[in-house]
Design a protein around this motif. Structure first.
Motif, PDB file in Angstrom:
ATOM      1  N   ASN A   1      -2.163   4.612   2.599  1.00 58.81           N
ATOM      2  CA  ASN A   1      -2.880   4.451   1.337  1.00 58.81           C
ATOM      3  C   ASN A   1      -3.109   5.805   0.662  1.00 58.81           C
ATOM      4  O   ASN A   1      -3.013   5.926  -0.555  1.00 58.81           O
ATOM      5  CB  ASN A   1      -4.213   3.732   1.560  1.00 58.81           C
ATOM      6  CG  ASN A   1      -4.031   2.263   1.876  1.00 58.81           C
ATOM      7  OD1 ASN A   1      -3.082   1.624   1.420  1.00 58.81           O
ATOM      8  ND2 ASN A   1      -4.913   1.715   2.696  1.00 58.81           N
ATOM      9  N   HIS A 161      -1.690  -1.392  -5.063  1.00 61.72           N
ATOM     10  CA  HIS A 161      -1.040  -2.070  -3.940  1.00 61.72           C
ATOM     11  C   HIS A 161      -1.290  -1.278  -2.660  1.00 61.72           C
ATOM     12  O   HIS A 161      -0.527  -0.380  -2.305  1.00 61.72           O
ATOM     13  CB  HIS A 161       0.459  -2.222  -4.200  1.00 61.72           C
ATOM     14  CG  HIS A 161       0.773  -3.135  -5.331  1.00 61.72           C
ATOM     15  ND1 HIS A 161       0.541  -4.494  -5.281  1.00 61.72           N
ATOM     16  CD2 HIS A 161       1.276  -2.883  -6.564  1.00 61.72           C
ATOM     17  CE1 HIS A 161       0.905  -5.044  -6.425  1.00 61.72           C
ATOM     18  NE2 HIS A 161       1.346  -4.098  -7.219  1.00 61.72           N
ATOM     19  N   LYS A 162      -2.369  -1.596  -1.991  1.00 65.55           N
ATOM     20  CA  LYS A 162      -2.719  -0.879  -0.775  1.00 65.55           C
ATOM     21  C   LYS A 162      -2.546  -1.787   0.441  1.00 65.55           C
ATOM     22  O   LYS A 162      -2.237  -2.975   0.319  1.00 65.55           O
ATOM     23  CB  LYS A 162      -4.159  -0.389  -0.860  1.00 65.55           C
ATOM     24  CG  LYS A 162      -5.182  -1.479  -1.118  1.00 65.55           C
ATOM     25  CD  LYS A 162      -6.542  -0.866  -1.372  1.00 65.55           C
ATOM     26  CE  LYS A 162      -7.571  -1.922  -1.751  1.00 65.55           C
ATOM     27  NZ  LYS A 162      -8.884  -1.313  -2.024  1.00 65.55           N
ATOM     28  N   ARG A 163      -2.754  -1.193   1.594  1.00 70.56           N
ATOM     29  CA  ARG A 163      -2.697  -1.942   2.847  1.00 70.56           C
ATOM     30  C   ARG A 163      -4.085  -1.946   3.469  1.00 70.56           C
ATOM     31  O   ARG A 163      -4.822  -0.951   3.388  1.00 70.56           O
ATOM     32  CB  ARG A 163      -1.681  -1.327   3.806  1.00 70.56           C
ATOM     33  CG  ARG A 163      -0.256  -1.367   3.262  1.00 70.56           C
ATOM     34  CD  ARG A 163       0.726  -0.741   4.212  1.00 70.56           C
ATOM     35  NE  ARG A 163       0.943  -1.554   5.403  1.00 70.56           N
ATOM     36  CZ  ARG A 163       1.785  -2.583   5.468  1.00 70.56           C
ATOM     37  NH1 ARG A 163       2.487  -2.931   4.406  1.00 70.56           N
ATOM     38  NH2 ARG A 163       1.957  -3.260   6.585  1.00 70.56           N
ATOM     39  N   THR A 165      -6.532  -3.773   6.946  1.00 69.77           N
ATOM     40  CA  THR A 165      -6.390  -4.412   8.247  1.00 69.77           C
ATOM     41  C   THR A 165      -6.436  -5.928   8.088  1.00 69.77           C
ATOM     42  O   THR A 165      -7.014  -6.458   7.132  1.00 69.77           O
ATOM     43  CB  THR A 165      -7.498  -3.974   9.211  1.00 69.77           C
ATOM     44  OG1 THR A 165      -8.759  -4.438   8.710  1.00 69.77           O
ATOM     45  CG2 THR A 165      -7.521  -2.461   9.385  1.00 69.77           C
ATOM     46  N   ALA A 196      -2.151  -3.546   9.962  1.00 70.07           N
ATOM     47  CA  ALA A 196      -2.211  -3.282   8.526  1.00 70.07           C
ATOM     48  C   ALA A 196      -1.262  -4.217   7.788  1.00 70.07           C
ATOM     49  O   ALA A 196      -0.093  -4.351   8.155  1.00 70.07           O
ATOM     50  CB  ALA A 196      -1.856  -1.831   8.249  1.00 70.07           C
ATOM     51  N   VAL A 197      -1.782  -4.864   6.754  1.00 71.46           N
ATOM     52  CA  VAL A 197      -0.992  -5.803   5.958  1.00 71.46           C
ATOM     53  C   VAL A 197      -1.234  -5.507   4.478  1.00 71.46           C
ATOM     54  O   VAL A 197      -2.245  -4.912   4.111  1.00 71.46           O
ATOM     55  CB  VAL A 197      -1.378  -7.271   6.272  1.00 71.46           C
ATOM     56  CG1 VAL A 197      -1.062  -7.620   7.719  1.00 71.46           C
ATOM     57  CG2 VAL A 197      -2.864  -7.506   5.981  1.00 71.46           C
ATOM     58  N   PRO A 198      -0.311  -5.907   3.586  1.00 67.17           N
ATOM     59  CA  PRO A 198      -0.518  -5.684   2.150  1.00 67.17           C
ATOM     60  C   PRO A 198      -1.727  -6.476   1.640  1.00 67.17           C
ATOM     61  O   PRO A 198      -1.913  -7.648   1.994  1.00 67.17           O
ATOM     62  CB  PRO A 198       0.781  -6.194   1.519  1.00 67.17           C
ATOM     63  CG  PRO A 198       1.794  -6.138   2.617  1.00 67.17           C
ATOM     64  CD  PRO A 198       1.037  -6.450   3.874  1.00 67.17           C
ATOM     65  N   TYR A 199      -2.529  -5.833   0.808  1.00 64.64           N
ATOM     66  CA  TYR A 199      -3.657  -6.498   0.162  1.00 64.64           C
ATOM     67  C   TYR A 199      -3.104  -7.367  -0.971  1.00 64.64           C
ATOM     68  O   TYR A 199      -2.488  -6.839  -1.900  1.00 64.64           O
ATOM     69  CB  TYR A 199      -4.621  -5.439  -0.378  1.00 64.64           C
ATOM     70  CG  TYR A 199      -5.854  -5.974  -1.065  1.00 64.64           C
ATOM     71  CD1 TYR A 199      -6.885  -6.538  -0.325  1.00 64.64           C
ATOM     72  CD2 TYR A 199      -5.995  -5.885  -2.450  1.00 64.64           C
ATOM     73  CE1 TYR A 199      -8.027  -7.006  -0.945  1.00 64.64           C
ATOM     74  CE2 TYR A 199      -7.135  -6.360  -3.081  1.00 64.64           C
ATOM     75  CZ  TYR A 199      -8.150  -6.915  -2.325  1.00 64.64           C
ATOM     76  OH  TYR A 199      -9.284  -7.389  -2.949  1.00 64.64           O
TER      77      TYR A 199
END
Length: 214
Positions: A1, A161-163, A165, A196-199
């Motif tokens: 991020n 576009h962040k990641r 948990t 970690a997954v895409p928000y």
């Protein structure tokens, strides 16, 4: 991020260029910036966060902008991630940031977007704003106007576009009414919750702006 945010201020980088992270937390972005060649400084009101930044990365963080040493050259770049909506007076904060930047310097700013479709649909059930910590809510037009009157020209506004948990994402979905088990799903994830997954939501935005001449 942190690397994702730093990409937006890369055009301002030069050997020895200085970057300021406002609301730097534990210093993760500062550490990434330093690895990329920036000379870094950080500000955070939390004494615990300042201690963590010192212990983890050896970075000395000050509690307020006024604690920064005077520098006629100014910062080439400033980042402020999830900070502006907490400010008592965001105009004052942006003016103070601008005063410490060199003309042409770049600002990368992430905040909540009250104009996002999910925010409009959920209304009072939109879970991101939390009183009393969220003081202001902006949309793209209001952010653009505020930055303009504080001496910045907006270059780009986009969904952030962040990641996050898996635990954070599960909790966010529960808070948005997608689960009725009140936290049981996120707690049941165990170690998988650290993945970690895409928000997937569009209710945070990243703004890139250039500081104009005084």
């Amino acid at each position: 991020n942190a690397r994702r945010v730093l990409r937006h201020v890369e055009p301002a980088w030069a050997t020895g260029a200085r970057l300021l992270d406002v609301g730097c937390g534990y210093g993760f972005l500062l550490d990434e910036a330093r690895r990329a060649g920036w000379t870094v400084a950080g500000v955070d009101v939390s004494a615990h966060a300042r201690e963590e930044a010192r212990a983890r990365f050896g970075i000395e963080v000050v509690p307020e902008l006024d604690y920064l040493p005077d520098d006629a050259d100014g910062f080439a770049a400033v980042t402020a991630v999830q900070v502006l909506h907490h400010a008592v007076d965001p105009d004052v904060q942006l003016n103070e940031i601008a005063a410490r930047m060199r003309p042409g310097g770049l600002l990368a700013l992430e905040t909540l977007d009250r104009g996002a479709a999910i925010a409009r649909v959920l209304g009072s059930r939109w879970s991101l704003p939390a009183a009393p910590w969220t003081v202001w809510l902006f949309d793209r037009p209001s952010l653009t106007r505020m930055l303009d009157r504080c001496g910045f020209s907006v270059l780009d506004i986009r969904v952030s576009h962040k990641r996050v948990t898996l635990r954070h994402l599960s909790g966010a979905m529960e808070a948005r009414g997608r689960s009725s088990r009140d936290g049981s799903r996120s707690e049941a994830l165990g170690r998988l919750g650290r993945l970690a997954v895409p928000y997937p939501f569009t209710d945070t935005i990243l703004v890139t702006a250039r500081r104009g001449p005084q």
